[in-house]
Design an enzyme around this catalytic site. Structure first.
Site, PDB file in Angstrom:
ATOM      1  N   ASP A  12       0.295   5.819  -0.994  1.00  0.00           N
ATOM      2  CA  ASP A  12      -0.444   6.527  -1.835  1.00  0.00           C
ATOM      3  C   ASP A  12      -0.326   7.417  -2.352  1.00  0.00           C
ATOM      4  O   ASP A  12      -1.000   8.497  -2.426  1.00  0.00           O
ATOM      5  CB  ASP A  12      -1.409   6.816   0.079  1.00  0.00           C
ATOM      6  CG  ASP A  12      -2.747   6.476   0.063  1.00  0.00           C
ATOM      7  OD1 ASP A  12      -3.448   6.424  -0.656  1.00  0.00           O
ATOM      8  OD2 ASP A  12      -2.085   5.884   0.968  1.00  0.00           O
ATOM      9  N   ASP A  43       2.355   2.115   3.785  1.00  0.00           N
ATOM     10  CA  ASP A  43       1.313   3.181   4.108  1.00  0.00           C
ATOM     11  C   ASP A  43       1.791   4.612   3.958  1.00  0.00           C
ATOM     12  O   ASP A  43       1.919   5.299   3.978  1.00  0.00           O
ATOM     13  CB  ASP A  43       0.826   2.684   5.342  1.00  0.00           C
ATOM     14  CG  ASP A  43      -1.146   3.441   4.965  1.00  0.00           C
ATOM     15  OD1 ASP A  43      -1.748   4.278   3.860  1.00  0.00           O
ATOM     16  OD2 ASP A  43      -1.497   3.668   5.906  1.00  0.00           O
ATOM     17  N   HIS A  82       0.619  -1.514  -0.316  1.00  0.00           N
ATOM     18  CA  HIS A  82       0.003   0.193   0.385  1.00  0.00           C
ATOM     19  C   HIS A  82       0.799   1.381   0.032  1.00  0.00           C
ATOM     20  O   HIS A  82       1.640   1.635   1.277  1.00  0.00           O
ATOM     21  CB  HIS A  82      -1.141   0.067   1.140  1.00  0.00           C
ATOM     22  CG  HIS A  82      -2.156   0.644   1.521  1.00  0.00           C
ATOM     23  ND1 HIS A  82      -3.499   0.782   1.005  1.00  0.00           N
ATOM     24  CD2 HIS A  82      -2.542   2.156   1.898  1.00  0.00           C
ATOM     25  CE1 HIS A  82      -3.835   2.018   0.757  1.00  0.00           C
ATOM     26  NE2 HIS A  82      -3.585   2.549   1.332  1.00  0.00           N
ATOM     27  N   GLU A 121      -8.864   1.580  -2.722  1.00  0.00           N
ATOM     28  CA  GLU A 121      -8.749   1.867  -1.179  1.00  0.00           C
ATOM     29  C   GLU A 121      -9.871   2.363  -0.454  1.00  0.00           C
ATOM     30  O   GLU A 121     -11.059   3.425  -0.580  1.00  0.00           O
ATOM     31  CB  GLU A 121      -7.796   2.579   0.018  1.00  0.00           C
ATOM     32  CG  GLU A 121      -7.478   2.409   1.178  1.00  0.00           C
ATOM     33  CD  GLU A 121      -6.666   3.487   1.638  1.00  0.00           C
ATOM     34  OE1 GLU A 121      -6.264   3.098   2.800  1.00  0.00           O
ATOM     35  OE2 GLU A 121      -6.276   3.693   0.846  1.00  0.00           O
ATOM     36  N   HIS A 159      -8.661  -1.795   7.409  1.00  0.00           N
ATOM     37  CA  HIS A 159      -9.867  -0.681   7.781  1.00  0.00           C
ATOM     38  C   HIS A 159     -11.362  -1.320   8.251  1.00  0.00           C
ATOM     39  O   HIS A 159     -12.340  -0.550   8.805  1.00  0.00           O
ATOM     40  CB  HIS A 159     -10.687   0.247   6.287  1.00  0.00           C
ATOM     41  CG  HIS A 159      -9.340   1.184   6.030  1.00  0.00           C
ATOM     42  ND1 HIS A 159      -9.010   1.781   7.181  1.00  0.00           N
ATOM     43  CD2 HIS A 159      -8.183   1.493   5.417  1.00  0.00           C
ATOM     44  CE1 HIS A 159      -8.658   2.894   6.739  1.00  0.00           C
ATOM     45  NE2 HIS A 159      -7.375   2.723   5.980  1.00  0.00           N
ATOM     46  N   HIS A 218      -2.478  -2.952   4.558  1.00  0.00           N
ATOM     47  CA  HIS A 218      -1.093  -2.162   5.331  1.00  0.00           C
ATOM     48  C   HIS A 218      -2.094  -2.393   7.079  1.00  0.00           C
ATOM     49  O   HIS A 218      -2.401  -1.156   7.747  1.00  0.00           O
ATOM     50  CB  HIS A 218      -1.134  -0.630   4.732  1.00  0.00           C
ATOM     51  CG  HIS A 218      -2.917   0.099   4.896  1.00  0.00           C
ATOM     52  ND1 HIS A 218      -4.052  -0.616   4.031  1.00  0.00           N
ATOM     53  CD2 HIS A 218      -3.890   1.256   4.929  1.00  0.00           C
ATOM     54  CE1 HIS A 218      -4.929   0.296   3.760  1.00  0.00           C
ATOM     55  NE2 HIS A 218      -4.572   1.160   4.570  1.00  0.00           N
ATOM     56  N   HIS A 223     -13.371   1.923   4.055  1.00  0.00           N
ATOM     57  CA  HIS A 223     -12.096   2.533   4.271  1.00  0.00           C
ATOM     58  C   HIS A 223     -12.448   2.822   5.559  1.00  0.00           C
ATOM     59  O   HIS A 223     -13.192   1.932   6.521  1.00  0.00           O
ATOM     60  CB  HIS A 223     -12.270   3.640   3.723  1.00  0.00           C
ATOM     61  CG  HIS A 223     -10.286   4.495   3.903  1.00  0.00           C
ATOM     62  ND1 HIS A 223     -11.408   5.810   3.639  1.00  0.00           N
ATOM     63  CD2 HIS A 223      -9.333   4.050   3.944  1.00  0.00           C
ATOM     64  CE1 HIS A 223      -9.678   6.167   4.688  1.00  0.00           C
ATOM     65  NE2 HIS A 223      -8.868   5.362   4.510  1.00  0.00           N
TER      66      HIS A 223
END
Length: 414
Positions: free
Chosen positions: A43, A307, A41, A144, A217, A238, A171
């Protein structure tokens, strides 16, 4: 004289310590040269939206220095494969989540097109190995948040066709069909007791098309329900170990054992708040999560899920994606075997991915699920009801429109 002896002793100790540390780093780099490091993961695509509104023509990833991730850091960190997150916030739910997610998918494809000497788009376990042979970073897509499919199996399948290879079921918000981790903190109400019936359809359809199921999540009930019904191994892209840091984004020991039974993987998160449950952390604290997961369920379920660029705080010693070799060296210092390191680097994820593909192939010929979510479960002023035969609940939707108009006019007047 005693001070002189003490000084010499400290110098010799420091020399020996640094020499041993260098040996572990060298060993780490050798292992990473023959086994691909796969991270679950990152971003960076969201940073492209946040910083540049997805105008990649304004960005040079060779020189960008305001993010955890750029091309020089990727090379220094020996990052062989990355699941890039196509993330859009929960605020987009019931609005334009699908459009914005498609734009993030587009950004990832464009990154690969713009830097073909660095990134190779990947959509299979074999693609990862092919990219590794070519000394490129295999670039995969993970969406995600289940809100990104707008409760539509057709949208899920379309995203798979665009190259998406995992969906994070929620999420930090409930969807009309699944509860998120905040339910376990008491800060959000439980809506579905985990998964709704449509939520179970989503899981089965992901099995059918060969999409990895990501349980980072989600609520603990969702974790266990998915582990009950999925025909394929699952991932936590993650998340870290709950017993080390009691944060509800982390994975409890009993679930770790179930992940092992399901032949899945937990990819350790580097966010300080999930590492130490505090604003500060260091590389040793992250290694503690690796150690704990190995102790509870073995090295066969461990991976890396940094992450980066999705969090505001990262541990000392893991400041950006260039630092992966230092974490590998720390695990070696803790007496991890080379075989265990290879598992964590990439072999575990490759195995999970391959087994998900095997389930897909076994289900080849099974018709797509085309039963839509019940209208009453998704009715809202921003959604139409074309195709639904029972329109009784749609009047409830239309009845909102005058209220929305009145509130809008009042807002302008105020």
């Amino acid at each position: 004289m005693m001070d002189w002896v003490k000084t010499v002793y400290l110098v010799l100790w420091a020399f020996t310590y640094n020499s041993v540390a260098d040996d572990f780093k060298e060993q780490a780099l050798k292992l990473m040269a023959d086994t691909p490091l796969i991270d679950g993961h990152n971003d960076l695509p969201w940073q492209m939206r946040s910083l540049f509104n997805n105008q990649l023509n304004m960005v040079d990833l060779n020189k960008l220095n305001t993010t955890h991730t750029n091309i020089p850091k990727i090379k220094e960190g020996r990052l062989s494969a990355q699941f890039w997150a196509a993330y859009v916030p929960c605020d987009t739910q019931y609005k334009d989540a699908v459009r914005q997610t498609l734009e993030q998918i587009d950004v990832i494809h464009r990154m690969c097109h713009e830097y073909p000497e660095v990134f190779k788009f990947a959509a299979s376990s074999q693609d990862i190995l092919d990219a590794f042979e070519q000394n490129k970073t295999a670039s995969l897509i993970g969406v995600e948040g289940g809100h990104s499919i707008d409760s539509s199996l057709g949208t899920l399948r379309t995203m798979y066709q665009l190259g998406v290879r995992y969906l994070t079921i929620t999420h930090s918000c409930n969807t009309p069909w699944a509860d998120n981790w905040l339910v376990d903190t008491g800060s959000e109400p439980e809506m579905h007791g985990g998964l709704s019936e449509f939520g179970k359809q989503v899981i089965w359809e992901m099995n059918r098309i060969g999409m990895l199921i990501d349980l980072s999540h989600v609520s603990e009930k969702v974790m266990n329900q998915v582990l009950d019904i999925s025909k394929a191994p699952i991932i936590f892209s993650h998340s870290s170990a709950y017993s080390v840091c009691n944060h509800k984004r982390n994975v409890p020991d009993d679930v770790l054992m179930r992940v092992k039974e399901k032949r899945g993987i937990v990819m350790v998160n580097f966010y300080n708040d999930y590492v130490t449950c505090s604003p500060t952390a260091n590389i040793s604290d992250v290694a503690d999560h690796f150690d704990h997961i190995k102790k509870v369920a073995g090295s066969s379920i461990i991976g890396f899920g940094g992450d980066y660029d999705g969090v505001t705080r990262v541990p000392e010693g893991l400041g950006d994606v260039s630092k992966y070799p230092d974490l590998v060296a720390e695990l070696l210092r803790r007496k991890w075997s080379e075989d265990e390191i290879r598992d964590a680097l990439g072999r575990n994820l490759l195995r999970v991915f391959s087994e998900v593909e095997e389930v897909r192939d076994h289900l080849n010929g099974t018709k797509p699920d085309d039963i839509p979510i019940p209208l009453k479960e998704v009715q809202n002023p921003c959604r139409t009801d074309f195709g639904y035969q029972d329109k009784s609940s749609s009047t409830c939707i239309k009845s909102f429109y005058p209220l929305v108009l009145v509130l809008s006019l009042l807002n302008k007047l105020l």
